[in-house]
Design an enzyme around this catalytic site. Structure first.
Site, short mmCIF file in Angstrom:
data_model
loop_
_atom_site.label_atom_id
_atom_site.label_comp_id
_atom_site.label_asym_id
_atom_site.label_seq_id
_atom_site.Cartn_x
_atom_site.Cartn_y
_atom_site.Cartn_z
N LYS A 60 59.67 35.93 -65.10
CA LYS A 60 60.49 36.47 -64.00
C LYS A 60 60.72 37.97 -64.14
O LYS A 60 61.84 38.43 -64.36
CB LYS A 60 61.82 35.72 -63.89
CG LYS A 60 61.60 34.28 -63.49
CD LYS A 60 62.88 33.59 -63.06
CE LYS A 60 62.59 32.16 -62.70
NZ LYS A 60 62.05 31.35 -63.83
N VAL A 164 62.59 19.51 -59.17
CA VAL A 164 62.37 18.06 -59.07
C VAL A 164 62.69 17.39 -60.42
O VAL A 164 62.35 17.92 -61.47
CB VAL A 164 60.90 17.77 -58.68
CG1 VAL A 164 60.55 16.30 -58.90
CG2 VAL A 164 60.64 18.17 -57.24
N GLY A 168 67.63 17.23 -60.22
CA GLY A 168 68.11 16.39 -59.13
C GLY A 168 67.27 16.38 -57.87
O GLY A 168 67.53 15.59 -56.96
#
Ligand code: BMP
Length: 205
Positions: A60, A164, A168
């Protein structure tokens, strides 16, 4: 096998990560390699994972443009087929990273609750900017599948969607909302049989 799963190899120990990668090789679209593996083993671990499939490097990137470009250059030289950059840092960062990444993916919105603190208010603008700067895709959350749809609509870009399983999100809902690829980590690599887990997910398509 045609797979839309990108396996997040968030595993610190190289031998374990490579064992998992070998086991599921051919059943994933790519591997996502990030801080846990790279910080513990050095940048050469990217090349090690490429023995089993393409690698997208996810550190990132969120620095000034010139530094961001150099980070993208180093990981690409070490085997990265794709690089993930943060979008909130601005257009100039994405533009510079674009120059060195083979494939560039821009984080538009995140899957964790804190996303709502700041980032979620900027996501549409980030997604449009990513498109304008020639990115190959955006990252958008499977924990909020309606956001996959919205961000895909405004940008027209491919969507890579994390969240995923453990976080949740539902594989099926994410796919139905337009996710092109699902970034999944723990619910696969911590399962007793990662390959079987992937087959089960793919059968829901
Ligand atoms: P897991 O399936 O174990 O929750 O892993 C999700 C992966 O996706 C992690 O590698 C994480 O860094 C990444 N990710 C995320 O969970 N949410 C985001 O918004 C962006 C990510 O890159």
């Amino acid at each position: 096998m045609e797979s839309n799963i990108i396996l997040a190899l968030d595993i610190e120990e190289k031998e374990k990560a490579l064992r998992v990668a070998e086991d599921v090789s051919g059943y994933v679209k790519a591997f996502k390699v990030g801080y846990p593996l790279i910080l513990n083993n050095g940048v050469s671990v990217i090349r090690d994972v490429t023995r089993f499939g393409e690698v997208i490097v996810d550190i990132k990137i969120a620095d000034i443009p010139e530094v961001s470009r150099n980070i993208a250059k180093v990981v690409t030289a070490n085997g990265a087929a794709g690089v993930i950059v943060h979008g909130f840092v601005g257009r100039d960062v994405v533009r510079e990273a674009r120059k060195e990444a083979k494939n560039l993916y821009v984080v538009a919105e995140m899957s964790h609750p804190g996303n709502a603190d700041y980032l979620s208010g900027l996501s549409e603008r980030i997604a449009v900017m990513a498109k304008e700067e020639g990115a190959d895709g955006i990252v958008a959350p499977a924990t909020h599948p309606e956001r996959i749809k919205a961000l895909k609509r405004v940008s027209g870009l491919k969507v890579l969607s994390p969240g995923v399983g453990t976080q949740g999100g539902s594989y099926r809902e994410a796919v139905e909302s337009g996710a092109d690829y699902l970034i999944i980590g723990r619910s696969i690599f911590m399962s007793p049989d990662p390959k079987q887990k992937i087959k089960e997910l793919l059968s829901q398509r």
